[in-house]
Design an enzyme around this catalytic site. Sequence first.
Site, PDB file in Angstrom:
ATOM      1  CD  GLU A   1      11.320  29.986 -16.163  1.00  0.00           C
ATOM      2  OE1 GLU A   1      11.988  30.710 -15.387  1.00  0.00           O
ATOM      3  OE2 GLU A   1      11.059  30.288 -17.330  1.00  0.00           O
TER       4      GLU A   1
ATOM      5  CB  ILE B   1       4.717   5.045  -4.514  1.00  0.00           C
ATOM      6  CG1 ILE B   1       5.688   5.578  -3.446  1.00  0.00           C
ATOM      7  CG2 ILE B   1       4.545   6.052  -5.631  1.00  0.00           C
ATOM      8  CD1 ILE B   1       7.123   5.691  -3.912  1.00  0.00           C
ATOM      9  CD  GLN B   2       2.554   3.092  -9.430  1.00  0.00           C
ATOM     10  OE1 GLN B   2       1.397   2.807  -9.740  1.00  0.00           O
ATOM     11  NE2 GLN B   2       3.158   4.161  -9.901  1.00  0.00           N
TER      12      GLN B   2
ATOM     13  CB  SER C   1      11.856  34.936 -24.978  1.00  0.00           C
ATOM     14  OG  SER C   1      13.069  34.343 -24.496  1.00  0.00           O
TER      15      SER C   1
ATOM     16  CE1 TYR D   1      -3.592   2.635   1.849  1.00  0.00           C
ATOM     17  CE2 TYR D   1      -4.313   1.242   0.051  1.00  0.00           C
ATOM     18  CZ  TYR D   1      -4.535   2.312   0.897  1.00  0.00           C
ATOM     19  OH  TYR D   1      -5.700   3.045   0.800  1.00  0.00           O
TER      20      TYR D   1
ATOM     21  CG  MET E   1      15.880  -4.197  -4.013  1.00  0.00           C
ATOM     22  SD  MET E   1      16.840  -5.406  -4.982  1.00  0.00           S
ATOM     23  CE  MET E   1      16.010  -5.293  -6.546  1.00  0.00           C
TER      24      MET E   1
ATOM     25  CG  HIS F   1      10.016  -2.407 -12.674  1.00  0.00           C
ATOM     26  ND1 HIS F   1      10.355  -2.131 -13.981  1.00  0.00           N
ATOM     27  CD2 HIS F   1      11.182  -2.428 -11.983  1.00  0.00           C
ATOM     28  CE1 HIS F   1      11.652  -1.963 -14.072  1.00  0.00           C
ATOM     29  NE2 HIS F   1      12.196  -2.143 -12.876  1.00  0.00           N
TER      30      HIS F   1
ATOM     31  NE  ARG G   1       5.976  -4.636   5.887  1.00  0.00           N
ATOM     32  CZ  ARG G   1       7.024  -3.864   5.585  1.00  0.00           C
ATOM     33  NH1 ARG G   1       8.265  -4.319   5.771  1.00  0.00           N
ATOM     34  NH2 ARG G   1       6.860  -2.660   5.094  1.00  0.00           N
TER      35      ARG G   1
ATOM     36  CD  GLU H   1      14.037   3.398 -12.545  1.00  0.00           C
ATOM     37  OE1 GLU H   1      12.812   3.626 -12.561  1.00  0.00           O
ATOM     38  OE2 GLU H   1      14.523   2.415 -11.946  1.00  0.00           O
TER      39      GLU H   1
HETATM   40  N1  LIG Z   1       7.015   4.320  -7.443  1.00  0.00           N
HETATM   41  C1  LIG Z   1       6.378   4.430  -8.611  1.00  0.00           C
HETATM   42  O1  LIG Z   1       5.706   5.399  -8.898  1.00  0.00           O
HETATM   43  C2  LIG Z   1       6.437   3.283  -9.574  1.00  0.00           C
HETATM   44  C3  LIG Z   1       6.709   2.006  -9.105  1.00  0.00           C
HETATM   45  N2  LIG Z   1       6.604   0.969  -9.962  1.00  0.00           N
HETATM   46  C4  LIG Z   1       6.778  -0.392  -9.467  1.00  0.00           C
HETATM   47  O2  LIG Z   1       5.705  -0.662  -8.551  1.00  0.00           O
HETATM   48  C5  LIG Z   1       6.126  -1.605  -7.584  1.00  0.00           C
HETATM   49  C6  LIG Z   1       5.878  -1.037  -6.199  1.00  0.00           C
HETATM   50  O3  LIG Z   1       6.725   0.057  -6.076  1.00  0.00           O
HETATM   51  P1  LIG Z   1       6.386   1.266  -5.096  1.00  0.00           P
HETATM   52  O4  LIG Z   1       4.910   1.513  -5.057  1.00  0.00           O
HETATM   53  O5  LIG Z   1       7.309   2.380  -5.422  1.00  0.00           O
HETATM   54  O6  LIG Z   1       6.794   0.599  -3.696  1.00  0.00           O
HETATM   55  P2  LIG Z   1       6.851   1.303  -2.280  1.00  0.00           P
HETATM   56  O7  LIG Z   1       8.270   1.405  -1.817  1.00  0.00           O
HETATM   57  O8  LIG Z   1       6.015   2.544  -2.244  1.00  0.00           O
HETATM   58  O9  LIG Z   1       6.114   0.136  -1.414  1.00  0.00           O
HETATM   59  C7  LIG Z   1       6.082   0.295  -0.061  1.00  0.00           C
HETATM   60  C8  LIG Z   1       4.899  -0.554   0.466  1.00  0.00           C
HETATM   61  O10 LIG Z   1       5.122  -1.923   0.239  1.00  0.00           O
HETATM   62  C9  LIG Z   1       4.682  -2.668   1.401  1.00  0.00           C
HETATM   63  N3  LIG Z   1       5.777  -3.527   1.826  1.00  0.00           N
HETATM   64  C10 LIG Z   1       7.109  -3.227   1.833  1.00  0.00           C
HETATM   65  N4  LIG Z   1       7.829  -4.290   2.240  1.00  0.00           N
HETATM   66  C11 LIG Z   1       6.934  -5.288   2.479  1.00  0.00           C
HETATM   67  C12 LIG Z   1       7.043  -6.640   2.909  1.00  0.00           C
HETATM   68  N5  LIG Z   1       8.239  -7.160   3.173  1.00  0.00           N
HETATM   69  N6  LIG Z   1       5.912  -7.370   3.059  1.00  0.00           N
HETATM   70  C13 LIG Z   1       4.691  -6.822   2.782  1.00  0.00           C
HETATM   71  N7  LIG Z   1       4.513  -5.547   2.363  1.00  0.00           N
HETATM   72  C14 LIG Z   1       5.623  -4.804   2.208  1.00  0.00           C
HETATM   73  C15 LIG Z   1       4.202  -1.658   2.413  1.00  0.00           C
HETATM   74  O11 LIG Z   1       2.803  -1.566   2.282  1.00  0.00           O
HETATM   75  C16 LIG Z   1       4.775  -0.351   1.942  1.00  0.00           C
HETATM   76  O12 LIG Z   1       3.904   0.706   2.172  1.00  0.00           O
HETATM   77  C17 LIG Z   1       7.613  -1.873  -7.876  1.00  0.00           C
HETATM   78  O13 LIG Z   1       7.728  -3.010  -8.675  1.00  0.00           O
HETATM   79  C18 LIG Z   1       8.026  -0.624  -8.662  1.00  0.00           C
HETATM   80  O14 LIG Z   1       9.139  -0.832  -9.482  1.00  0.00           O
HETATM   81  C19 LIG Z   1       6.227   1.106 -11.270  1.00  0.00           C
HETATM   82  C20 LIG Z   1       5.978   2.378 -11.765  1.00  0.00           C
HETATM   83  C21 LIG Z   1       6.141   3.536 -10.970  1.00  0.00           C
HETATM   84  C1  LIG Z   2       7.921   6.532 -11.274  1.00  0.00           C
HETATM   85  C2  LIG Z   2       8.589   5.620 -12.197  1.00  0.00           C
HETATM   86  O1  LIG Z   2       8.134   5.382 -13.308  1.00  0.00           O
HETATM   87  C3  LIG Z   2       9.905   5.060 -11.880  1.00  0.00           C
HETATM   88  C4  LIG Z   2      10.854   6.255 -11.899  1.00  0.00           C
HETATM   89  O2  LIG Z   2      10.236   4.135 -12.878  1.00  0.00           O
HETATM   90  C5  LIG Z   2      10.013   4.367 -10.546  1.00  0.00           C
HETATM   91  O3  LIG Z   2       9.527   4.925  -9.559  1.00  0.00           O
HETATM   92  O4  LIG Z   2      10.610   3.266 -10.535  1.00  0.00           O
HETATM   93 MG   LIG Z   3       9.161   4.161 -14.501  1.00  0.00          MG
HETATM   94 MG   LIG Z   4      11.162   2.439 -12.257  1.00  0.00          MG
END
Ligand SMILES: NC(=O)C1=CN([C@@H]2O[C@H](COP(=O)(O)OP(=O)(O)OC[C@H]3O[C@@H](n4cnc5c(N)ncnc54)[C@H](O)[C@@H]3O)[C@@H](O)[C@H]2O)C=CC1
Ligand SMILES: CC(=O)[C@](C)(O)C(=O)O
Ligand SMILES: [Mg+2]
Ligand SMILES: [Mg+2]
Length: 330
Positions: free
Chosen positions: A231, A27-28, A252, A25, A84, A108, A48, A195
């Site tokens: 900007e 960012i994504q 400009s 829960y 990871m 991803h 968790r 990225e």
């Molecule tokens: N950050 C972004 O905007 C983007 C992310 N992605 C992909 O989306 C996937 C998720 O990435 P994010 O949302 O950035 O992750 P994140 O770092 O925001 O995820 C954190 C969340 O994962 C959960 N979590 C973390 N460790 C855990 C564990 N050991 N057991 C259970 N839950 C756990 C917790 O709910 C925590 O809030 C990845 O594969 C990333 O590459 C793809 C596009 C953009």
């Molecule tokens: C937001 C996004 O698309 C990235 C930069 O690939 C990531 O958060 O891994």
């Molecule tokens: Mg990306």
């Molecule tokens: Mg990425």
Amino acid sequence: MARIYRDSDASLEPLRNKTIAVIGYGIQGRAQALNLRDSGLNVILGLRRGGKSWNQAMEEGFRVYEVGEAVAKSDVVMVLIPDMEQPKVWKEQIEHNIRPGTVVVFAHGFNIHYGLIKPPPNVDVVMVAPKGPGRAVREEYVAGRGVPALVAVYQNYSGRALEYALAIAKGIGATRAGVIETTFAEETETDLIGEQTVLVGGLMELIKKGFEVLVELGYQPEVAYFEVLNEAKLIMDLIWQRGIYGMLNGVSDTAKYGGLTVGPKIIDESVKQRMKEAAARVRSGEFAKEWVAEYNRGAPTLKKLMEGIRDHQIERVGTEMRKLLFGERI
Ligand SMILES: NC(=O)C1=CN([C@@H]2O[C@H](COP(=O)(O)OP(=O)(O)OC[C@H]3O[C@@H](n4cnc5c(N)ncnc54)[C@H](O)[C@@H]3O)[C@@H](O)[C@H]2O)C=CC1
Ligand SMILES: CC(=O)[C@](C)(O)C(=O)O
Ligand SMILES: [Mg+2]
Ligand SMILES: [Mg+2]
């Protein structure tokens, strides 16, 4: 030209009577869970117990379970935890709870592409990868728009894997903007290369160094902040809306001439060479190996580099300026 899938090319039907478990829960995870629920789909969360996200998800009205239990109850499993963390959670909580015929969705392709997760043969494995941060995925959806995404099929057990991927893409709002079909290899490598060399790494260094030069020349840090950070967002908005040529027609003639003649001297051909070297490390798996090793050591380098950015003058000035400009709004 690649085929762009739009809302009319996708249907939520394949998901209508299914339970979707969003694992994570963050960012994504939060953005996609909220969007799927607002699209009328049945969403539960796998988190968790006792973690920060657990309470937030409960407060936001979701049924929350521990990861394994959510997986066992669901037909679609969306793996939205940090890259990871995925192999360990997959091994310990997902792999032995997943039911035959489940649709596994990644945002991803990292762990599938580099062979760090090997799914069983009796499930669909697809990707729905937003091409934007989670915050934009939610904000655009609420505004009636969407963030574009890539979809890919790694394993098509059901024979309907692409339909499911497009349904998820529709549920998070991505088909409102446009969805392109790719492969796990292409999404993973282009996302990492993009990225590192442009979106996060390249842009951050350009802005930081531009700020440092202006301050070292004796200009007020606040003026430097306005110029190279505030900007920059507005110029990027123009590029996003109208393209590079359109942006040039939005500035400009002085800026056009200065930018077009000086820009290539700042970012010269040697930059492309270094971008290709970074790309080679991604494509060979060298970057993935380095990042896995770093993470398994507790990510000391990442922590040190994050502290360096946190303590940079541009952050101190920026925090004050954003308070002055926007209040506590952002
Ligand atoms: N950050 C972004 O905007 C983007 C992310 N992605 C992909 O989306 C996937 C998720 O990435 P994010 O949302 O950035 O992750 P994140 O770092 O925001 O995820 C954190 C969340 O994962 C959960 N979590 C973390 N460790 C855990 C564990 N050991 N057991 C259970 N839950 C756990 C917790 O709910 C925590 O809030 C990845 O594969 C990333 O590459 C793809 C596009 C953009
Ligand atoms: C937001 C996004 O698309 C990235 C930069 O690939 C990531 O958060 O891994
Ligand atoms: Mg990306
Ligand atoms: Mg990425």
